[in-house]
Design a protein around this motif. Structure first.
Motif, PDB file in Angstrom:
ATOM      1  N   PRO A   2      24.148   8.404 -22.275  1.00  0.00           N
ATOM      2  CA  PRO A   2      24.102   8.758 -20.852  1.00  0.00           C
ATOM      3  C   PRO A   2      23.014   7.997 -20.106  1.00  0.00           C
ATOM      4  O   PRO A   2      23.083   7.864 -18.889  1.00  0.00           O
ATOM      5  CB  PRO A   2      23.800  10.259 -20.873  1.00  0.00           C
ATOM      6  N   ASP A   3      22.036   7.490 -20.827  1.00  0.00           N
ATOM      7  CA  ASP A   3      20.945   6.785 -20.148  1.00  0.00           C
ATOM      8  C   ASP A   3      21.213   5.283 -20.043  1.00  0.00           C
ATOM      9  O   ASP A   3      20.324   4.500 -19.744  1.00  0.00           O
ATOM     10  CB  ASP A   3      19.629   7.018 -20.891  1.00  0.00           C
ATOM     11  N   LEU A   4      22.457   4.889 -20.298  1.00  0.00           N
ATOM     12  CA  LEU A   4      22.770   3.457 -20.309  1.00  0.00           C
ATOM     13  C   LEU A   4      22.669   2.851 -18.899  1.00  0.00           C
ATOM     14  O   LEU A   4      23.234   3.383 -17.947  1.00  0.00           O
ATOM     15  CB  LEU A   4      24.212   3.287 -20.827  1.00  0.00           C
ATOM     16  N   ASP A   5      21.960   1.729 -18.793  1.00  0.00           N
ATOM     17  CA  ASP A   5      21.986   0.952 -17.536  1.00  0.00           C
ATOM     18  C   ASP A   5      23.225   0.071 -17.619  1.00  0.00           C
ATOM     19  O   ASP A   5      23.224  -0.967 -18.295  1.00  0.00           O
ATOM     20  CB  ASP A   5      20.711   0.114 -17.413  1.00  0.00           C
ATOM     21  N   VAL A   6      24.268   0.479 -16.920  1.00  0.00           N
ATOM     22  CA  VAL A   6      25.566  -0.174 -17.147  1.00  0.00           C
ATOM     23  C   VAL A   6      25.533  -1.655 -16.760  1.00  0.00           C
ATOM     24  O   VAL A   6      26.109  -2.490 -17.441  1.00  0.00           O
ATOM     25  CB  VAL A   6      26.697   0.572 -16.396  1.00  0.00           C
TER      26      VAL A   6
ATOM     27  N   ALA B  36      10.377  -4.019 -18.391  1.00  0.00           N
ATOM     28  CA  ALA B  36      11.409  -2.981 -18.307  1.00  0.00           C
ATOM     29  C   ALA B  36      12.713  -3.465 -18.933  1.00  0.00           C
ATOM     30  O   ALA B  36      13.364  -2.735 -19.692  1.00  0.00           O
ATOM     31  CB  ALA B  36      11.641  -2.591 -16.842  1.00  0.00           C
ATOM     32  N   ILE B  37      13.066  -4.708 -18.633  1.00  0.00           N
ATOM     33  CA  ILE B  37      14.288  -5.258 -19.220  1.00  0.00           C
ATOM     34  C   ILE B  37      14.149  -5.367 -20.736  1.00  0.00           C
ATOM     35  O   ILE B  37      15.066  -5.034 -21.484  1.00  0.00           O
ATOM     36  CB  ILE B  37      14.619  -6.627 -18.595  1.00  0.00           C
ATOM     37  N   ALA B  38      12.992  -5.804 -21.152  1.00  0.00           N
ATOM     38  CA  ALA B  38      12.752  -5.896 -22.593  1.00  0.00           C
ATOM     39  C   ALA B  38      12.962  -4.523 -23.233  1.00  0.00           C
ATOM     40  O   ALA B  38      13.587  -4.396 -24.301  1.00  0.00           O
ATOM     41  CB  ALA B  38      11.339  -6.415 -22.857  1.00  0.00           C
ATOM     42  N   GLY B  39      12.444  -3.487 -22.581  1.00  0.00           N
ATOM     43  CA  GLY B  39      12.592  -2.123 -23.110  1.00  0.00           C
ATOM     44  C   GLY B  39      14.055  -1.722 -23.221  1.00  0.00           C
ATOM     45  O   GLY B  39      14.509  -1.196 -24.251  1.00  0.00           O
ATOM     46  N   GLN B  40      14.817  -2.013 -22.219  1.00  0.00           N
ATOM     47  CA  GLN B  40      16.231  -1.668 -22.222  1.00  0.00           C
ATOM     48  C   GLN B  40      16.979  -2.427 -23.325  1.00  0.00           C
ATOM     49  O   GLN B  40      17.808  -1.866 -24.034  1.00  0.00           O
ATOM     50  CB  GLN B  40      16.863  -2.034 -20.865  1.00  0.00           C
ATOM     51  N   TYR B  41      16.669  -3.726 -23.413  1.00  0.00           N
ATOM     52  CA  TYR B  41      17.315  -4.535 -24.447  1.00  0.00           C
ATOM     53  C   TYR B  41      16.993  -3.964 -25.822  1.00  0.00           C
ATOM     54  O   TYR B  41      17.865  -3.817 -26.675  1.00  0.00           O
ATOM     55  CB  TYR B  41      16.841  -5.997 -24.348  1.00  0.00           C
ATOM     56  N   LEU B  42      15.710  -3.664 -26.034  1.00  0.00           N
ATOM     57  CA  LEU B  42      15.298  -3.142 -27.336  1.00  0.00           C
ATOM     58  C   LEU B  42      16.024  -1.847 -27.648  1.00  0.00           C
ATOM     59  O   LEU B  42      16.462  -1.622 -28.789  1.00  0.00           O
ATOM     60  CB  LEU B  42      13.785  -2.904 -27.335  1.00  0.00           C
ATOM     61  N   SER B  43      16.143  -1.027 -26.644  1.00  0.00           N
ATOM     62  CA  SER B  43      16.824   0.244 -26.858  1.00  0.00           C
ATOM     63  C   SER B  43      18.261   0.021 -27.313  1.00  0.00           C
ATOM     64  O   SER B  43      18.742   0.659 -28.251  1.00  0.00           O
ATOM     65  CB  SER B  43      16.787   1.045 -25.549  1.00  0.00           C
ATOM     66  N   MET B  44      18.926  -0.909 -26.662  1.00  0.00           N
ATOM     67  CA  MET B  44      20.305  -1.182 -27.060  1.00  0.00           C
ATOM     68  C   MET B  44      20.378  -1.826 -28.427  1.00  0.00           C
ATOM     69  O   MET B  44      21.218  -1.472 -29.263  1.00  0.00           O
ATOM     70  CB  MET B  44      20.979  -2.081 -26.015  1.00  0.00           C
TER      71      MET B  44
END
Lengths: 211, 211, 211, 211
Positions: free
Chosen positions: D147-151, C179-187
């Motif tokens: 808006p979907d940012l995990d702050v 999940a963290i990997a996904g978030q990082y990739l998105s950013m």
DNA sequence: TATGAATGAGCGTTCATTCAT
DNA sequence: GATGAATGAACGCTCATTCAT
């Protein structure tokens, strides 16, 4: 006293106080300097080293002491009892005047005496022992002191008794130096005991009875 | 004694000897180690610090001393005179057994007591003073000791007189500890003087005369 | 796994945890031993030195990492975008599995790489840079990534972004590694900004518009 | 700047460089002294301890940083996007000016913060997190950021991304600090990807479309 | 396998001392 | 006379490492 010598004396007085309080080894030149209001390095304008300050403190004390002692020991009119009394009084006066120096002497002399530089301490101790033991022996010989006295032991007893007071005596306290000397003498000469209560078993020999 | 504790005791004995000889501050752990036959760092396998060695030395000494003192002070059969005698004898025995520790205590206690870690020294000194002064006061009250005794002064006189002996006493010397204690007691109780020679001026009040 | 190797792995896991927490230099073999339930000296039955423990920890980590990376980099079916995604996911999985080892690598590698013994770190870093930069360059070439990308900078950005997470990531926390990997990739891929709000002044060149 | 303070700053600069290079724990005062051209003991004329050097380095860095941050955060005219841009630019300028201090902060802060002496690091980190997260949240609220940012995650991402650069950035290199800040911002805000290639699966929610 | 005692190098720090100013 | 910065030796202590048991 020239300006220069006065400043030296002032600094030595500070140094003696710190040496007495903390011990020579635990004293740093920084705290001496700080109490004297200058920086550590500046002390070296006045003195060669920390050790030379110590030496001067001890020599000054011993000079003063022996000036007093010599006057007493040279007085042929004094019997052993009066001599002893005078020595004790003189010693307490020295404590009164140069308390810190006496305390330093008391604490450090034994250890220092091993160094060539402080050989004068060994001499002083020898002269010291001579003076007291001679006085005690004269007293035993002429009947002033107990005939069963172990002079070596009594010498140490007296020496310690007197000098150790330097570690607690403070000028301006409840008693004057002379008053304390008187009390000490009373205890040393007569003991703390009420005479008649002494069981005879305490002594190896009966007292010579005065006639 | 377990191996471990024996080694500690051995090392502490060496340390106490060096502390007594050179003073705590002037003693380096390297000297202790050298005399004990190991390297400086190895001491730290056994002890936390130089200071903790000092603490253990002093605590051990005080524990042993109070074991003896408590037995004496708790003995209701003893009058003040016998109590005092027993305390002096016990003290000299302690000097005989733990000479270096006593010398260290004598030299360093005053200065150390200021540190929280060594607060137990302050307590010990207070208990010590209590024991001696109470004994002296009892003796004055029941007529064993001179009624004109300044108890504060006499306490210091006795305390210093006894402990300072640790700095020169060596076990196995000419006299046993008990013999020296006897001599000291004789001087302290009866004085070094032969009775009849005491000039009355020395005392504030005449002696109570036995009838 | 033979008994012996299992014990080694266990001890290395403890060691990695301590290295990660305190840093290699600030870690003493005593605390490693203590946490592993034996005495410091006993570690030397298992390992040659503290340094060899560190080496083994880092080699084990890099071996595992490259096993994963090689599978990804060798997969000719993956485009640069999918390759990058796979590398990031794999990296976070490695953090999940060998977090302390990754943290140690992140903290100590630069400094260690100077020693011959740790030359393999330099190699790994070079291979690492190759893999990421090649992927980025392929992506720029085929239009997956922005044509104005400074690849050197982007490499560092990605590398730091991923590995630094090892210093705060804890397995079993709020998010899984994937999940963290996904978030990082998105950013990393899309940025944190809402696209249309980007003032054109931010970019040196206009975006190539897909047709 | 008075002579004295200038010398301190000079020595601290050397120390910061060594701390950054070798790590605080692995740095010996002898190395610092050697690079500064004096002997280890001489450092103690200027500083109380190695630790106090570290403290002063970190405090100086944080003071400078917060001077810049406060100006930005206090500027009500700045929207979240401009605030974030300004914070990143200020951070890179700080890296440019106090690179070694930043690297030391990055490497050691987490571990140091546990000590009472370095509690100010914990405060700084809290203020730091406040500043960044508030900015991010404002941006999400007013539509500048996704808006979907995990702050929480985005905060860590930004924080690490920026500060880790201190470990490789060298002033006077290919790019100025401001140029690197611009590149970083471009990647962080817009991503490295070309828009149309983003598979929708990457995101949990569709982008809000500007009308 | 592990322990316990020791080694020896080196660390952070102190401190008496020097000396240009 | 005094300062301030430095020296250099030594100190208390730590720690990776060894080795007989």
């Amino acid at each position: 006293m020239p300006e220069r010598a006065a400043r030296r004396a002032e600094l030595l007085s500070v140094a003696a106080g710190v040496f007495a309080e903390l011990g020579y080894s635990a004293t740093t030149v920084r705290v001496i300097a700080e109490r004297a209001g200058l920086l550590a390095g500046s002390l070296y304008y006045h003195f060669d080293s920390k050790e030379s300050m110590l030496e001067e403190i001890l020599r000054t004390f011993l000079d003063a002491l022996w000036t007093g002692y010599d006057a007493i020991l040279g007085d042929r009119a004094l019997g052993p009892r009066e001599t002893l009394r005078a020595l004790v009084v003189e010693s307490f006066r020295e404590i009164d005047r140069h308390g810190p120096a006496v305390a330093v002497f008391q604490k450090e002399a034994r250890q220092l005496a091993a160094q060539p530089r402080f050989a004068f301490l060994t001499e002083a101790q020898r002269d010291f022992e001579d003076a007291w033991r001679t006085t005690l022996e004269r007293g035993v010989a002429d009947g002033a002191f107990r005939p069963d006295l172990d002079v070596r032991l009594a010498y140490r007893f007296l020496r310690d008794t007197v000098w150790v007071a330097a570690s607690w005596y403070r000028p301006g306290g409840r008693h004057t130096a002379d008053a304390i000397a008187g009390q000490y003498l009373s205890m040393v000469l007569d003991g703390i005991s009420v005479r008649s209560t002494i069981p005879t078993a305490t002594r190896s020999r009966p007292w010579p009875r005065p006639t």
